[in-house]
Design an enzyme around this catalytic site. Structure first.
Site, short mmCIF file in Angstrom:
data_model
loop_
_atom_site.label_atom_id
_atom_site.label_comp_id
_atom_site.label_asym_id
_atom_site.label_seq_id
_atom_site.Cartn_x
_atom_site.Cartn_y
_atom_site.Cartn_z
N LYS A 88 2.72 -37.01 7.60
CA LYS A 88 3.69 -36.06 7.07
C LYS A 88 4.05 -34.91 8.02
CE LYS A 88 4.90 -37.63 4.05
NZ LYS A 88 5.55 -38.99 4.09
N HIS B 161 -1.21 -42.98 13.06
CA HIS B 161 -1.76 -41.71 12.55
C HIS B 161 -3.21 -41.55 12.98
CE1 HIS B 161 1.69 -40.74 10.17
NE2 HIS B 161 1.51 -41.61 9.22
N SER C 2 3.68 -31.48 1.83
CA SER C 2 4.41 -32.73 2.01
C SER C 2 3.50 -33.93 1.69
CB SER C 2 4.91 -32.82 3.46
OG SER C 2 5.64 -34.00 3.66
S1 PPS Z 1 4.78 -40.37 7.24
O1 PPS Z 1 4.72 -41.04 5.90
O2 PPS Z 1 3.47 -39.82 7.63
O3 PPS Z 1 5.33 -41.23 8.27
O4 PPS Z 1 5.75 -39.13 6.99
P1 PPS Z 1 6.45 -38.27 8.12
O5 PPS Z 1 7.68 -38.95 8.56
O6 PPS Z 1 5.45 -37.87 9.16
O7 PPS Z 1 6.80 -36.93 7.37
C1 PPS Z 1 7.74 -36.81 6.36
C2 PPS Z 1 8.16 -35.35 6.33
O8 PPS Z 1 9.06 -35.13 7.44
C3 PPS Z 1 10.30 -34.67 6.93
N1 PPS Z 1 11.43 -35.12 7.76
C4 PPS Z 1 12.33 -34.28 8.29
N2 PPS Z 1 12.40 -32.94 8.29
C5 PPS Z 1 13.47 -32.37 8.90
N3 PPS Z 1 14.45 -33.08 9.49
C6 PPS Z 1 14.41 -34.43 9.52
N4 PPS Z 1 15.39 -35.12 10.09
C7 PPS Z 1 13.32 -35.09 8.90
N5 PPS Z 1 12.95 -36.39 8.73
C8 PPS Z 1 11.80 -36.38 8.03
C9 PPS Z 1 10.35 -35.27 5.53
O9 PPS Z 1 11.33 -34.66 4.76
C10 PPS Z 1 8.93 -34.99 5.07
O10 PPS Z 1 8.67 -33.60 4.84
P2 PPS Z 1 8.86 -32.89 3.41
O11 PPS Z 1 8.36 -31.48 3.63
O12 PPS Z 1 8.01 -33.62 2.45
O13 PPS Z 1 10.31 -32.92 3.10
#
Ligand code: PPS
Length: 292
Positions: free
Chosen positions: A44, A106, A136
């Site tokens: 996340k 991860h 998150s």
């Molecule tokens: S995972 O399941 O571990 O692969 O998830 P991961 O992709 O690491 O994390 C998901 C969070 O990243 C946010 N996210 C973004 N934030 C801003 N801009 C962009 N383009 C973007 N893409 C993914 C996503 O919304 C999750 O955070 P939260 O706070 O839950 O919204």
């Protein structure tokens, strides 16, 4: 898809579930190629964002059709994942047709398969401030059926502080990779907050690390494509077809903000968290921004 939520167990000192340890020998013996690019993160922290950005950087111009037809989780395999009936992460990585291969993990630094170090692969690590990361993670575990039951927010936060999360302690993860980066020029350590602040600047820095010089208009297009709203509307990046996710509970691309933790932490939780954080992070030079 019907799955039984797994239990956490201690795996060589790190909390894990069987979805990420069932293929352990193959993961540990994975054969890296010198041009492989690893995206390493604590869950996340912005993994999907970085995977997509890298995928665009390498293949937007050369394979635009792939981007419209292959979801990001197939373009960038999740190395240690085993979730039947899908192919394992190692099988997906082994059969990737692209060069370079972009591979997501991860794993904490001590678990990265040794072949990536032997082959001198480039590694992009993305870290996110602990408070937004745990929020998150909480919402994700509510919707992700292959994660352990999250319980309520209060107990989840305590578990996070204790490191009893899938892939272990956030503190150990971000610090472990940070320490490794001090002696390895092959690790580019990035911050979610910096990406939110100025995606274009971070893309420039990433290109320098990777030795790439895309055209100005290509960079502009990449920055446009990786905006939160654009990724959320894109069926190849919003994970809406992932059958292990329950979208009636939360969203995969949920808010994408810095500082959402303020909507979740009570004043008391925040004070206790800060105190505990100071203790756990006292020996590292690693600094995060919790608001912008
Ligand atoms: S995972 O399941 O571990 O692969 O998830 P991961 O992709 O690491 O994390 C998901 C969070 O990243 C946010 N996210 C973004 N934030 C801003 N801009 C962009 N383009 C973007 N893409 C993914 C996503 O919304 C999750 O955070 P939260 O706070 O839950 O919204």
């Amino acid at each position: 898809m019907d799955v039984t939520r797994p239990k956490l167990f201690d795996f060589h000192g790190v909390s894990m579930t069987h979805f990420f340890t069932d293929n352990w020998d193959k993961v540990q013996n994975f054969k890296a190629k010198p041009d492989d690019i690893v995206v390493a993160t604590y869950p996340k922290a912005g993994t999907t964002w970085m995977c997509y950005l890298l995928d665009l950087l390498y293949f937007h111009r050369t394979c635009p059709e792939r981007e419209k037809s292959v979801p990001i989780y197939d373009r960038v395999p999740f190395l240690e994942l085993v979730c039947s009936p899908y192919p394992t992460g190692t099988d997906k990585a082994d059969s990737l047709p692209t060069s370079p291969r972009i591979i997501k993990t991860h794993l904490p630094v001590q678990f990265l398969p040794k072949s990536f170090w032997e082959q001198n692969c480039r590694i992009v690590y993305v870290a996110r401030n602990a408070k937004d990361n745990v929020v998150s993670y909480f919402h994700f575990d509510r919707m992700e059926k292959i994660q352990p039951e999250p319980g309520d927010w209060d107990s989840f936060l305590e578990r996070f502080k204790d490191g009893k999360m899938v892939f272990g302690s956030w503190y150990d993860h971000v610090c472990g990779w940070w320490e490794k980066k001090q002696t390895s020029s092959k690790i580019h350590y990035m911050f979610y907050e910096d990406l939110v602040e100025d995606t274009g600047r971070e893309l420039e820095n990433l290109c320098s690390f990777l030795g790439l010089s895309p055209l100005e208009e290509e960079k502009k297009e990449i920055v446009r494509c990786v905006q939160f709203d654009v990724m959320k509307a894109n069926p190849m990046t919003n994970q809406m077809d992932d059958l292990t996710l329950d979208f009636s509970v939360s969203q995969f691309l949920r808010k994408g903000k810095v500082g959402d933790w303020k909507n979740h932490f009570t004043v008391a939780q925040n004070e206790q968290f800060d105190e505990d954080y100071k203790r756990k992070m006292k020996n590292t030079s690693l600094q995060f921004r919790e608001e912008m």
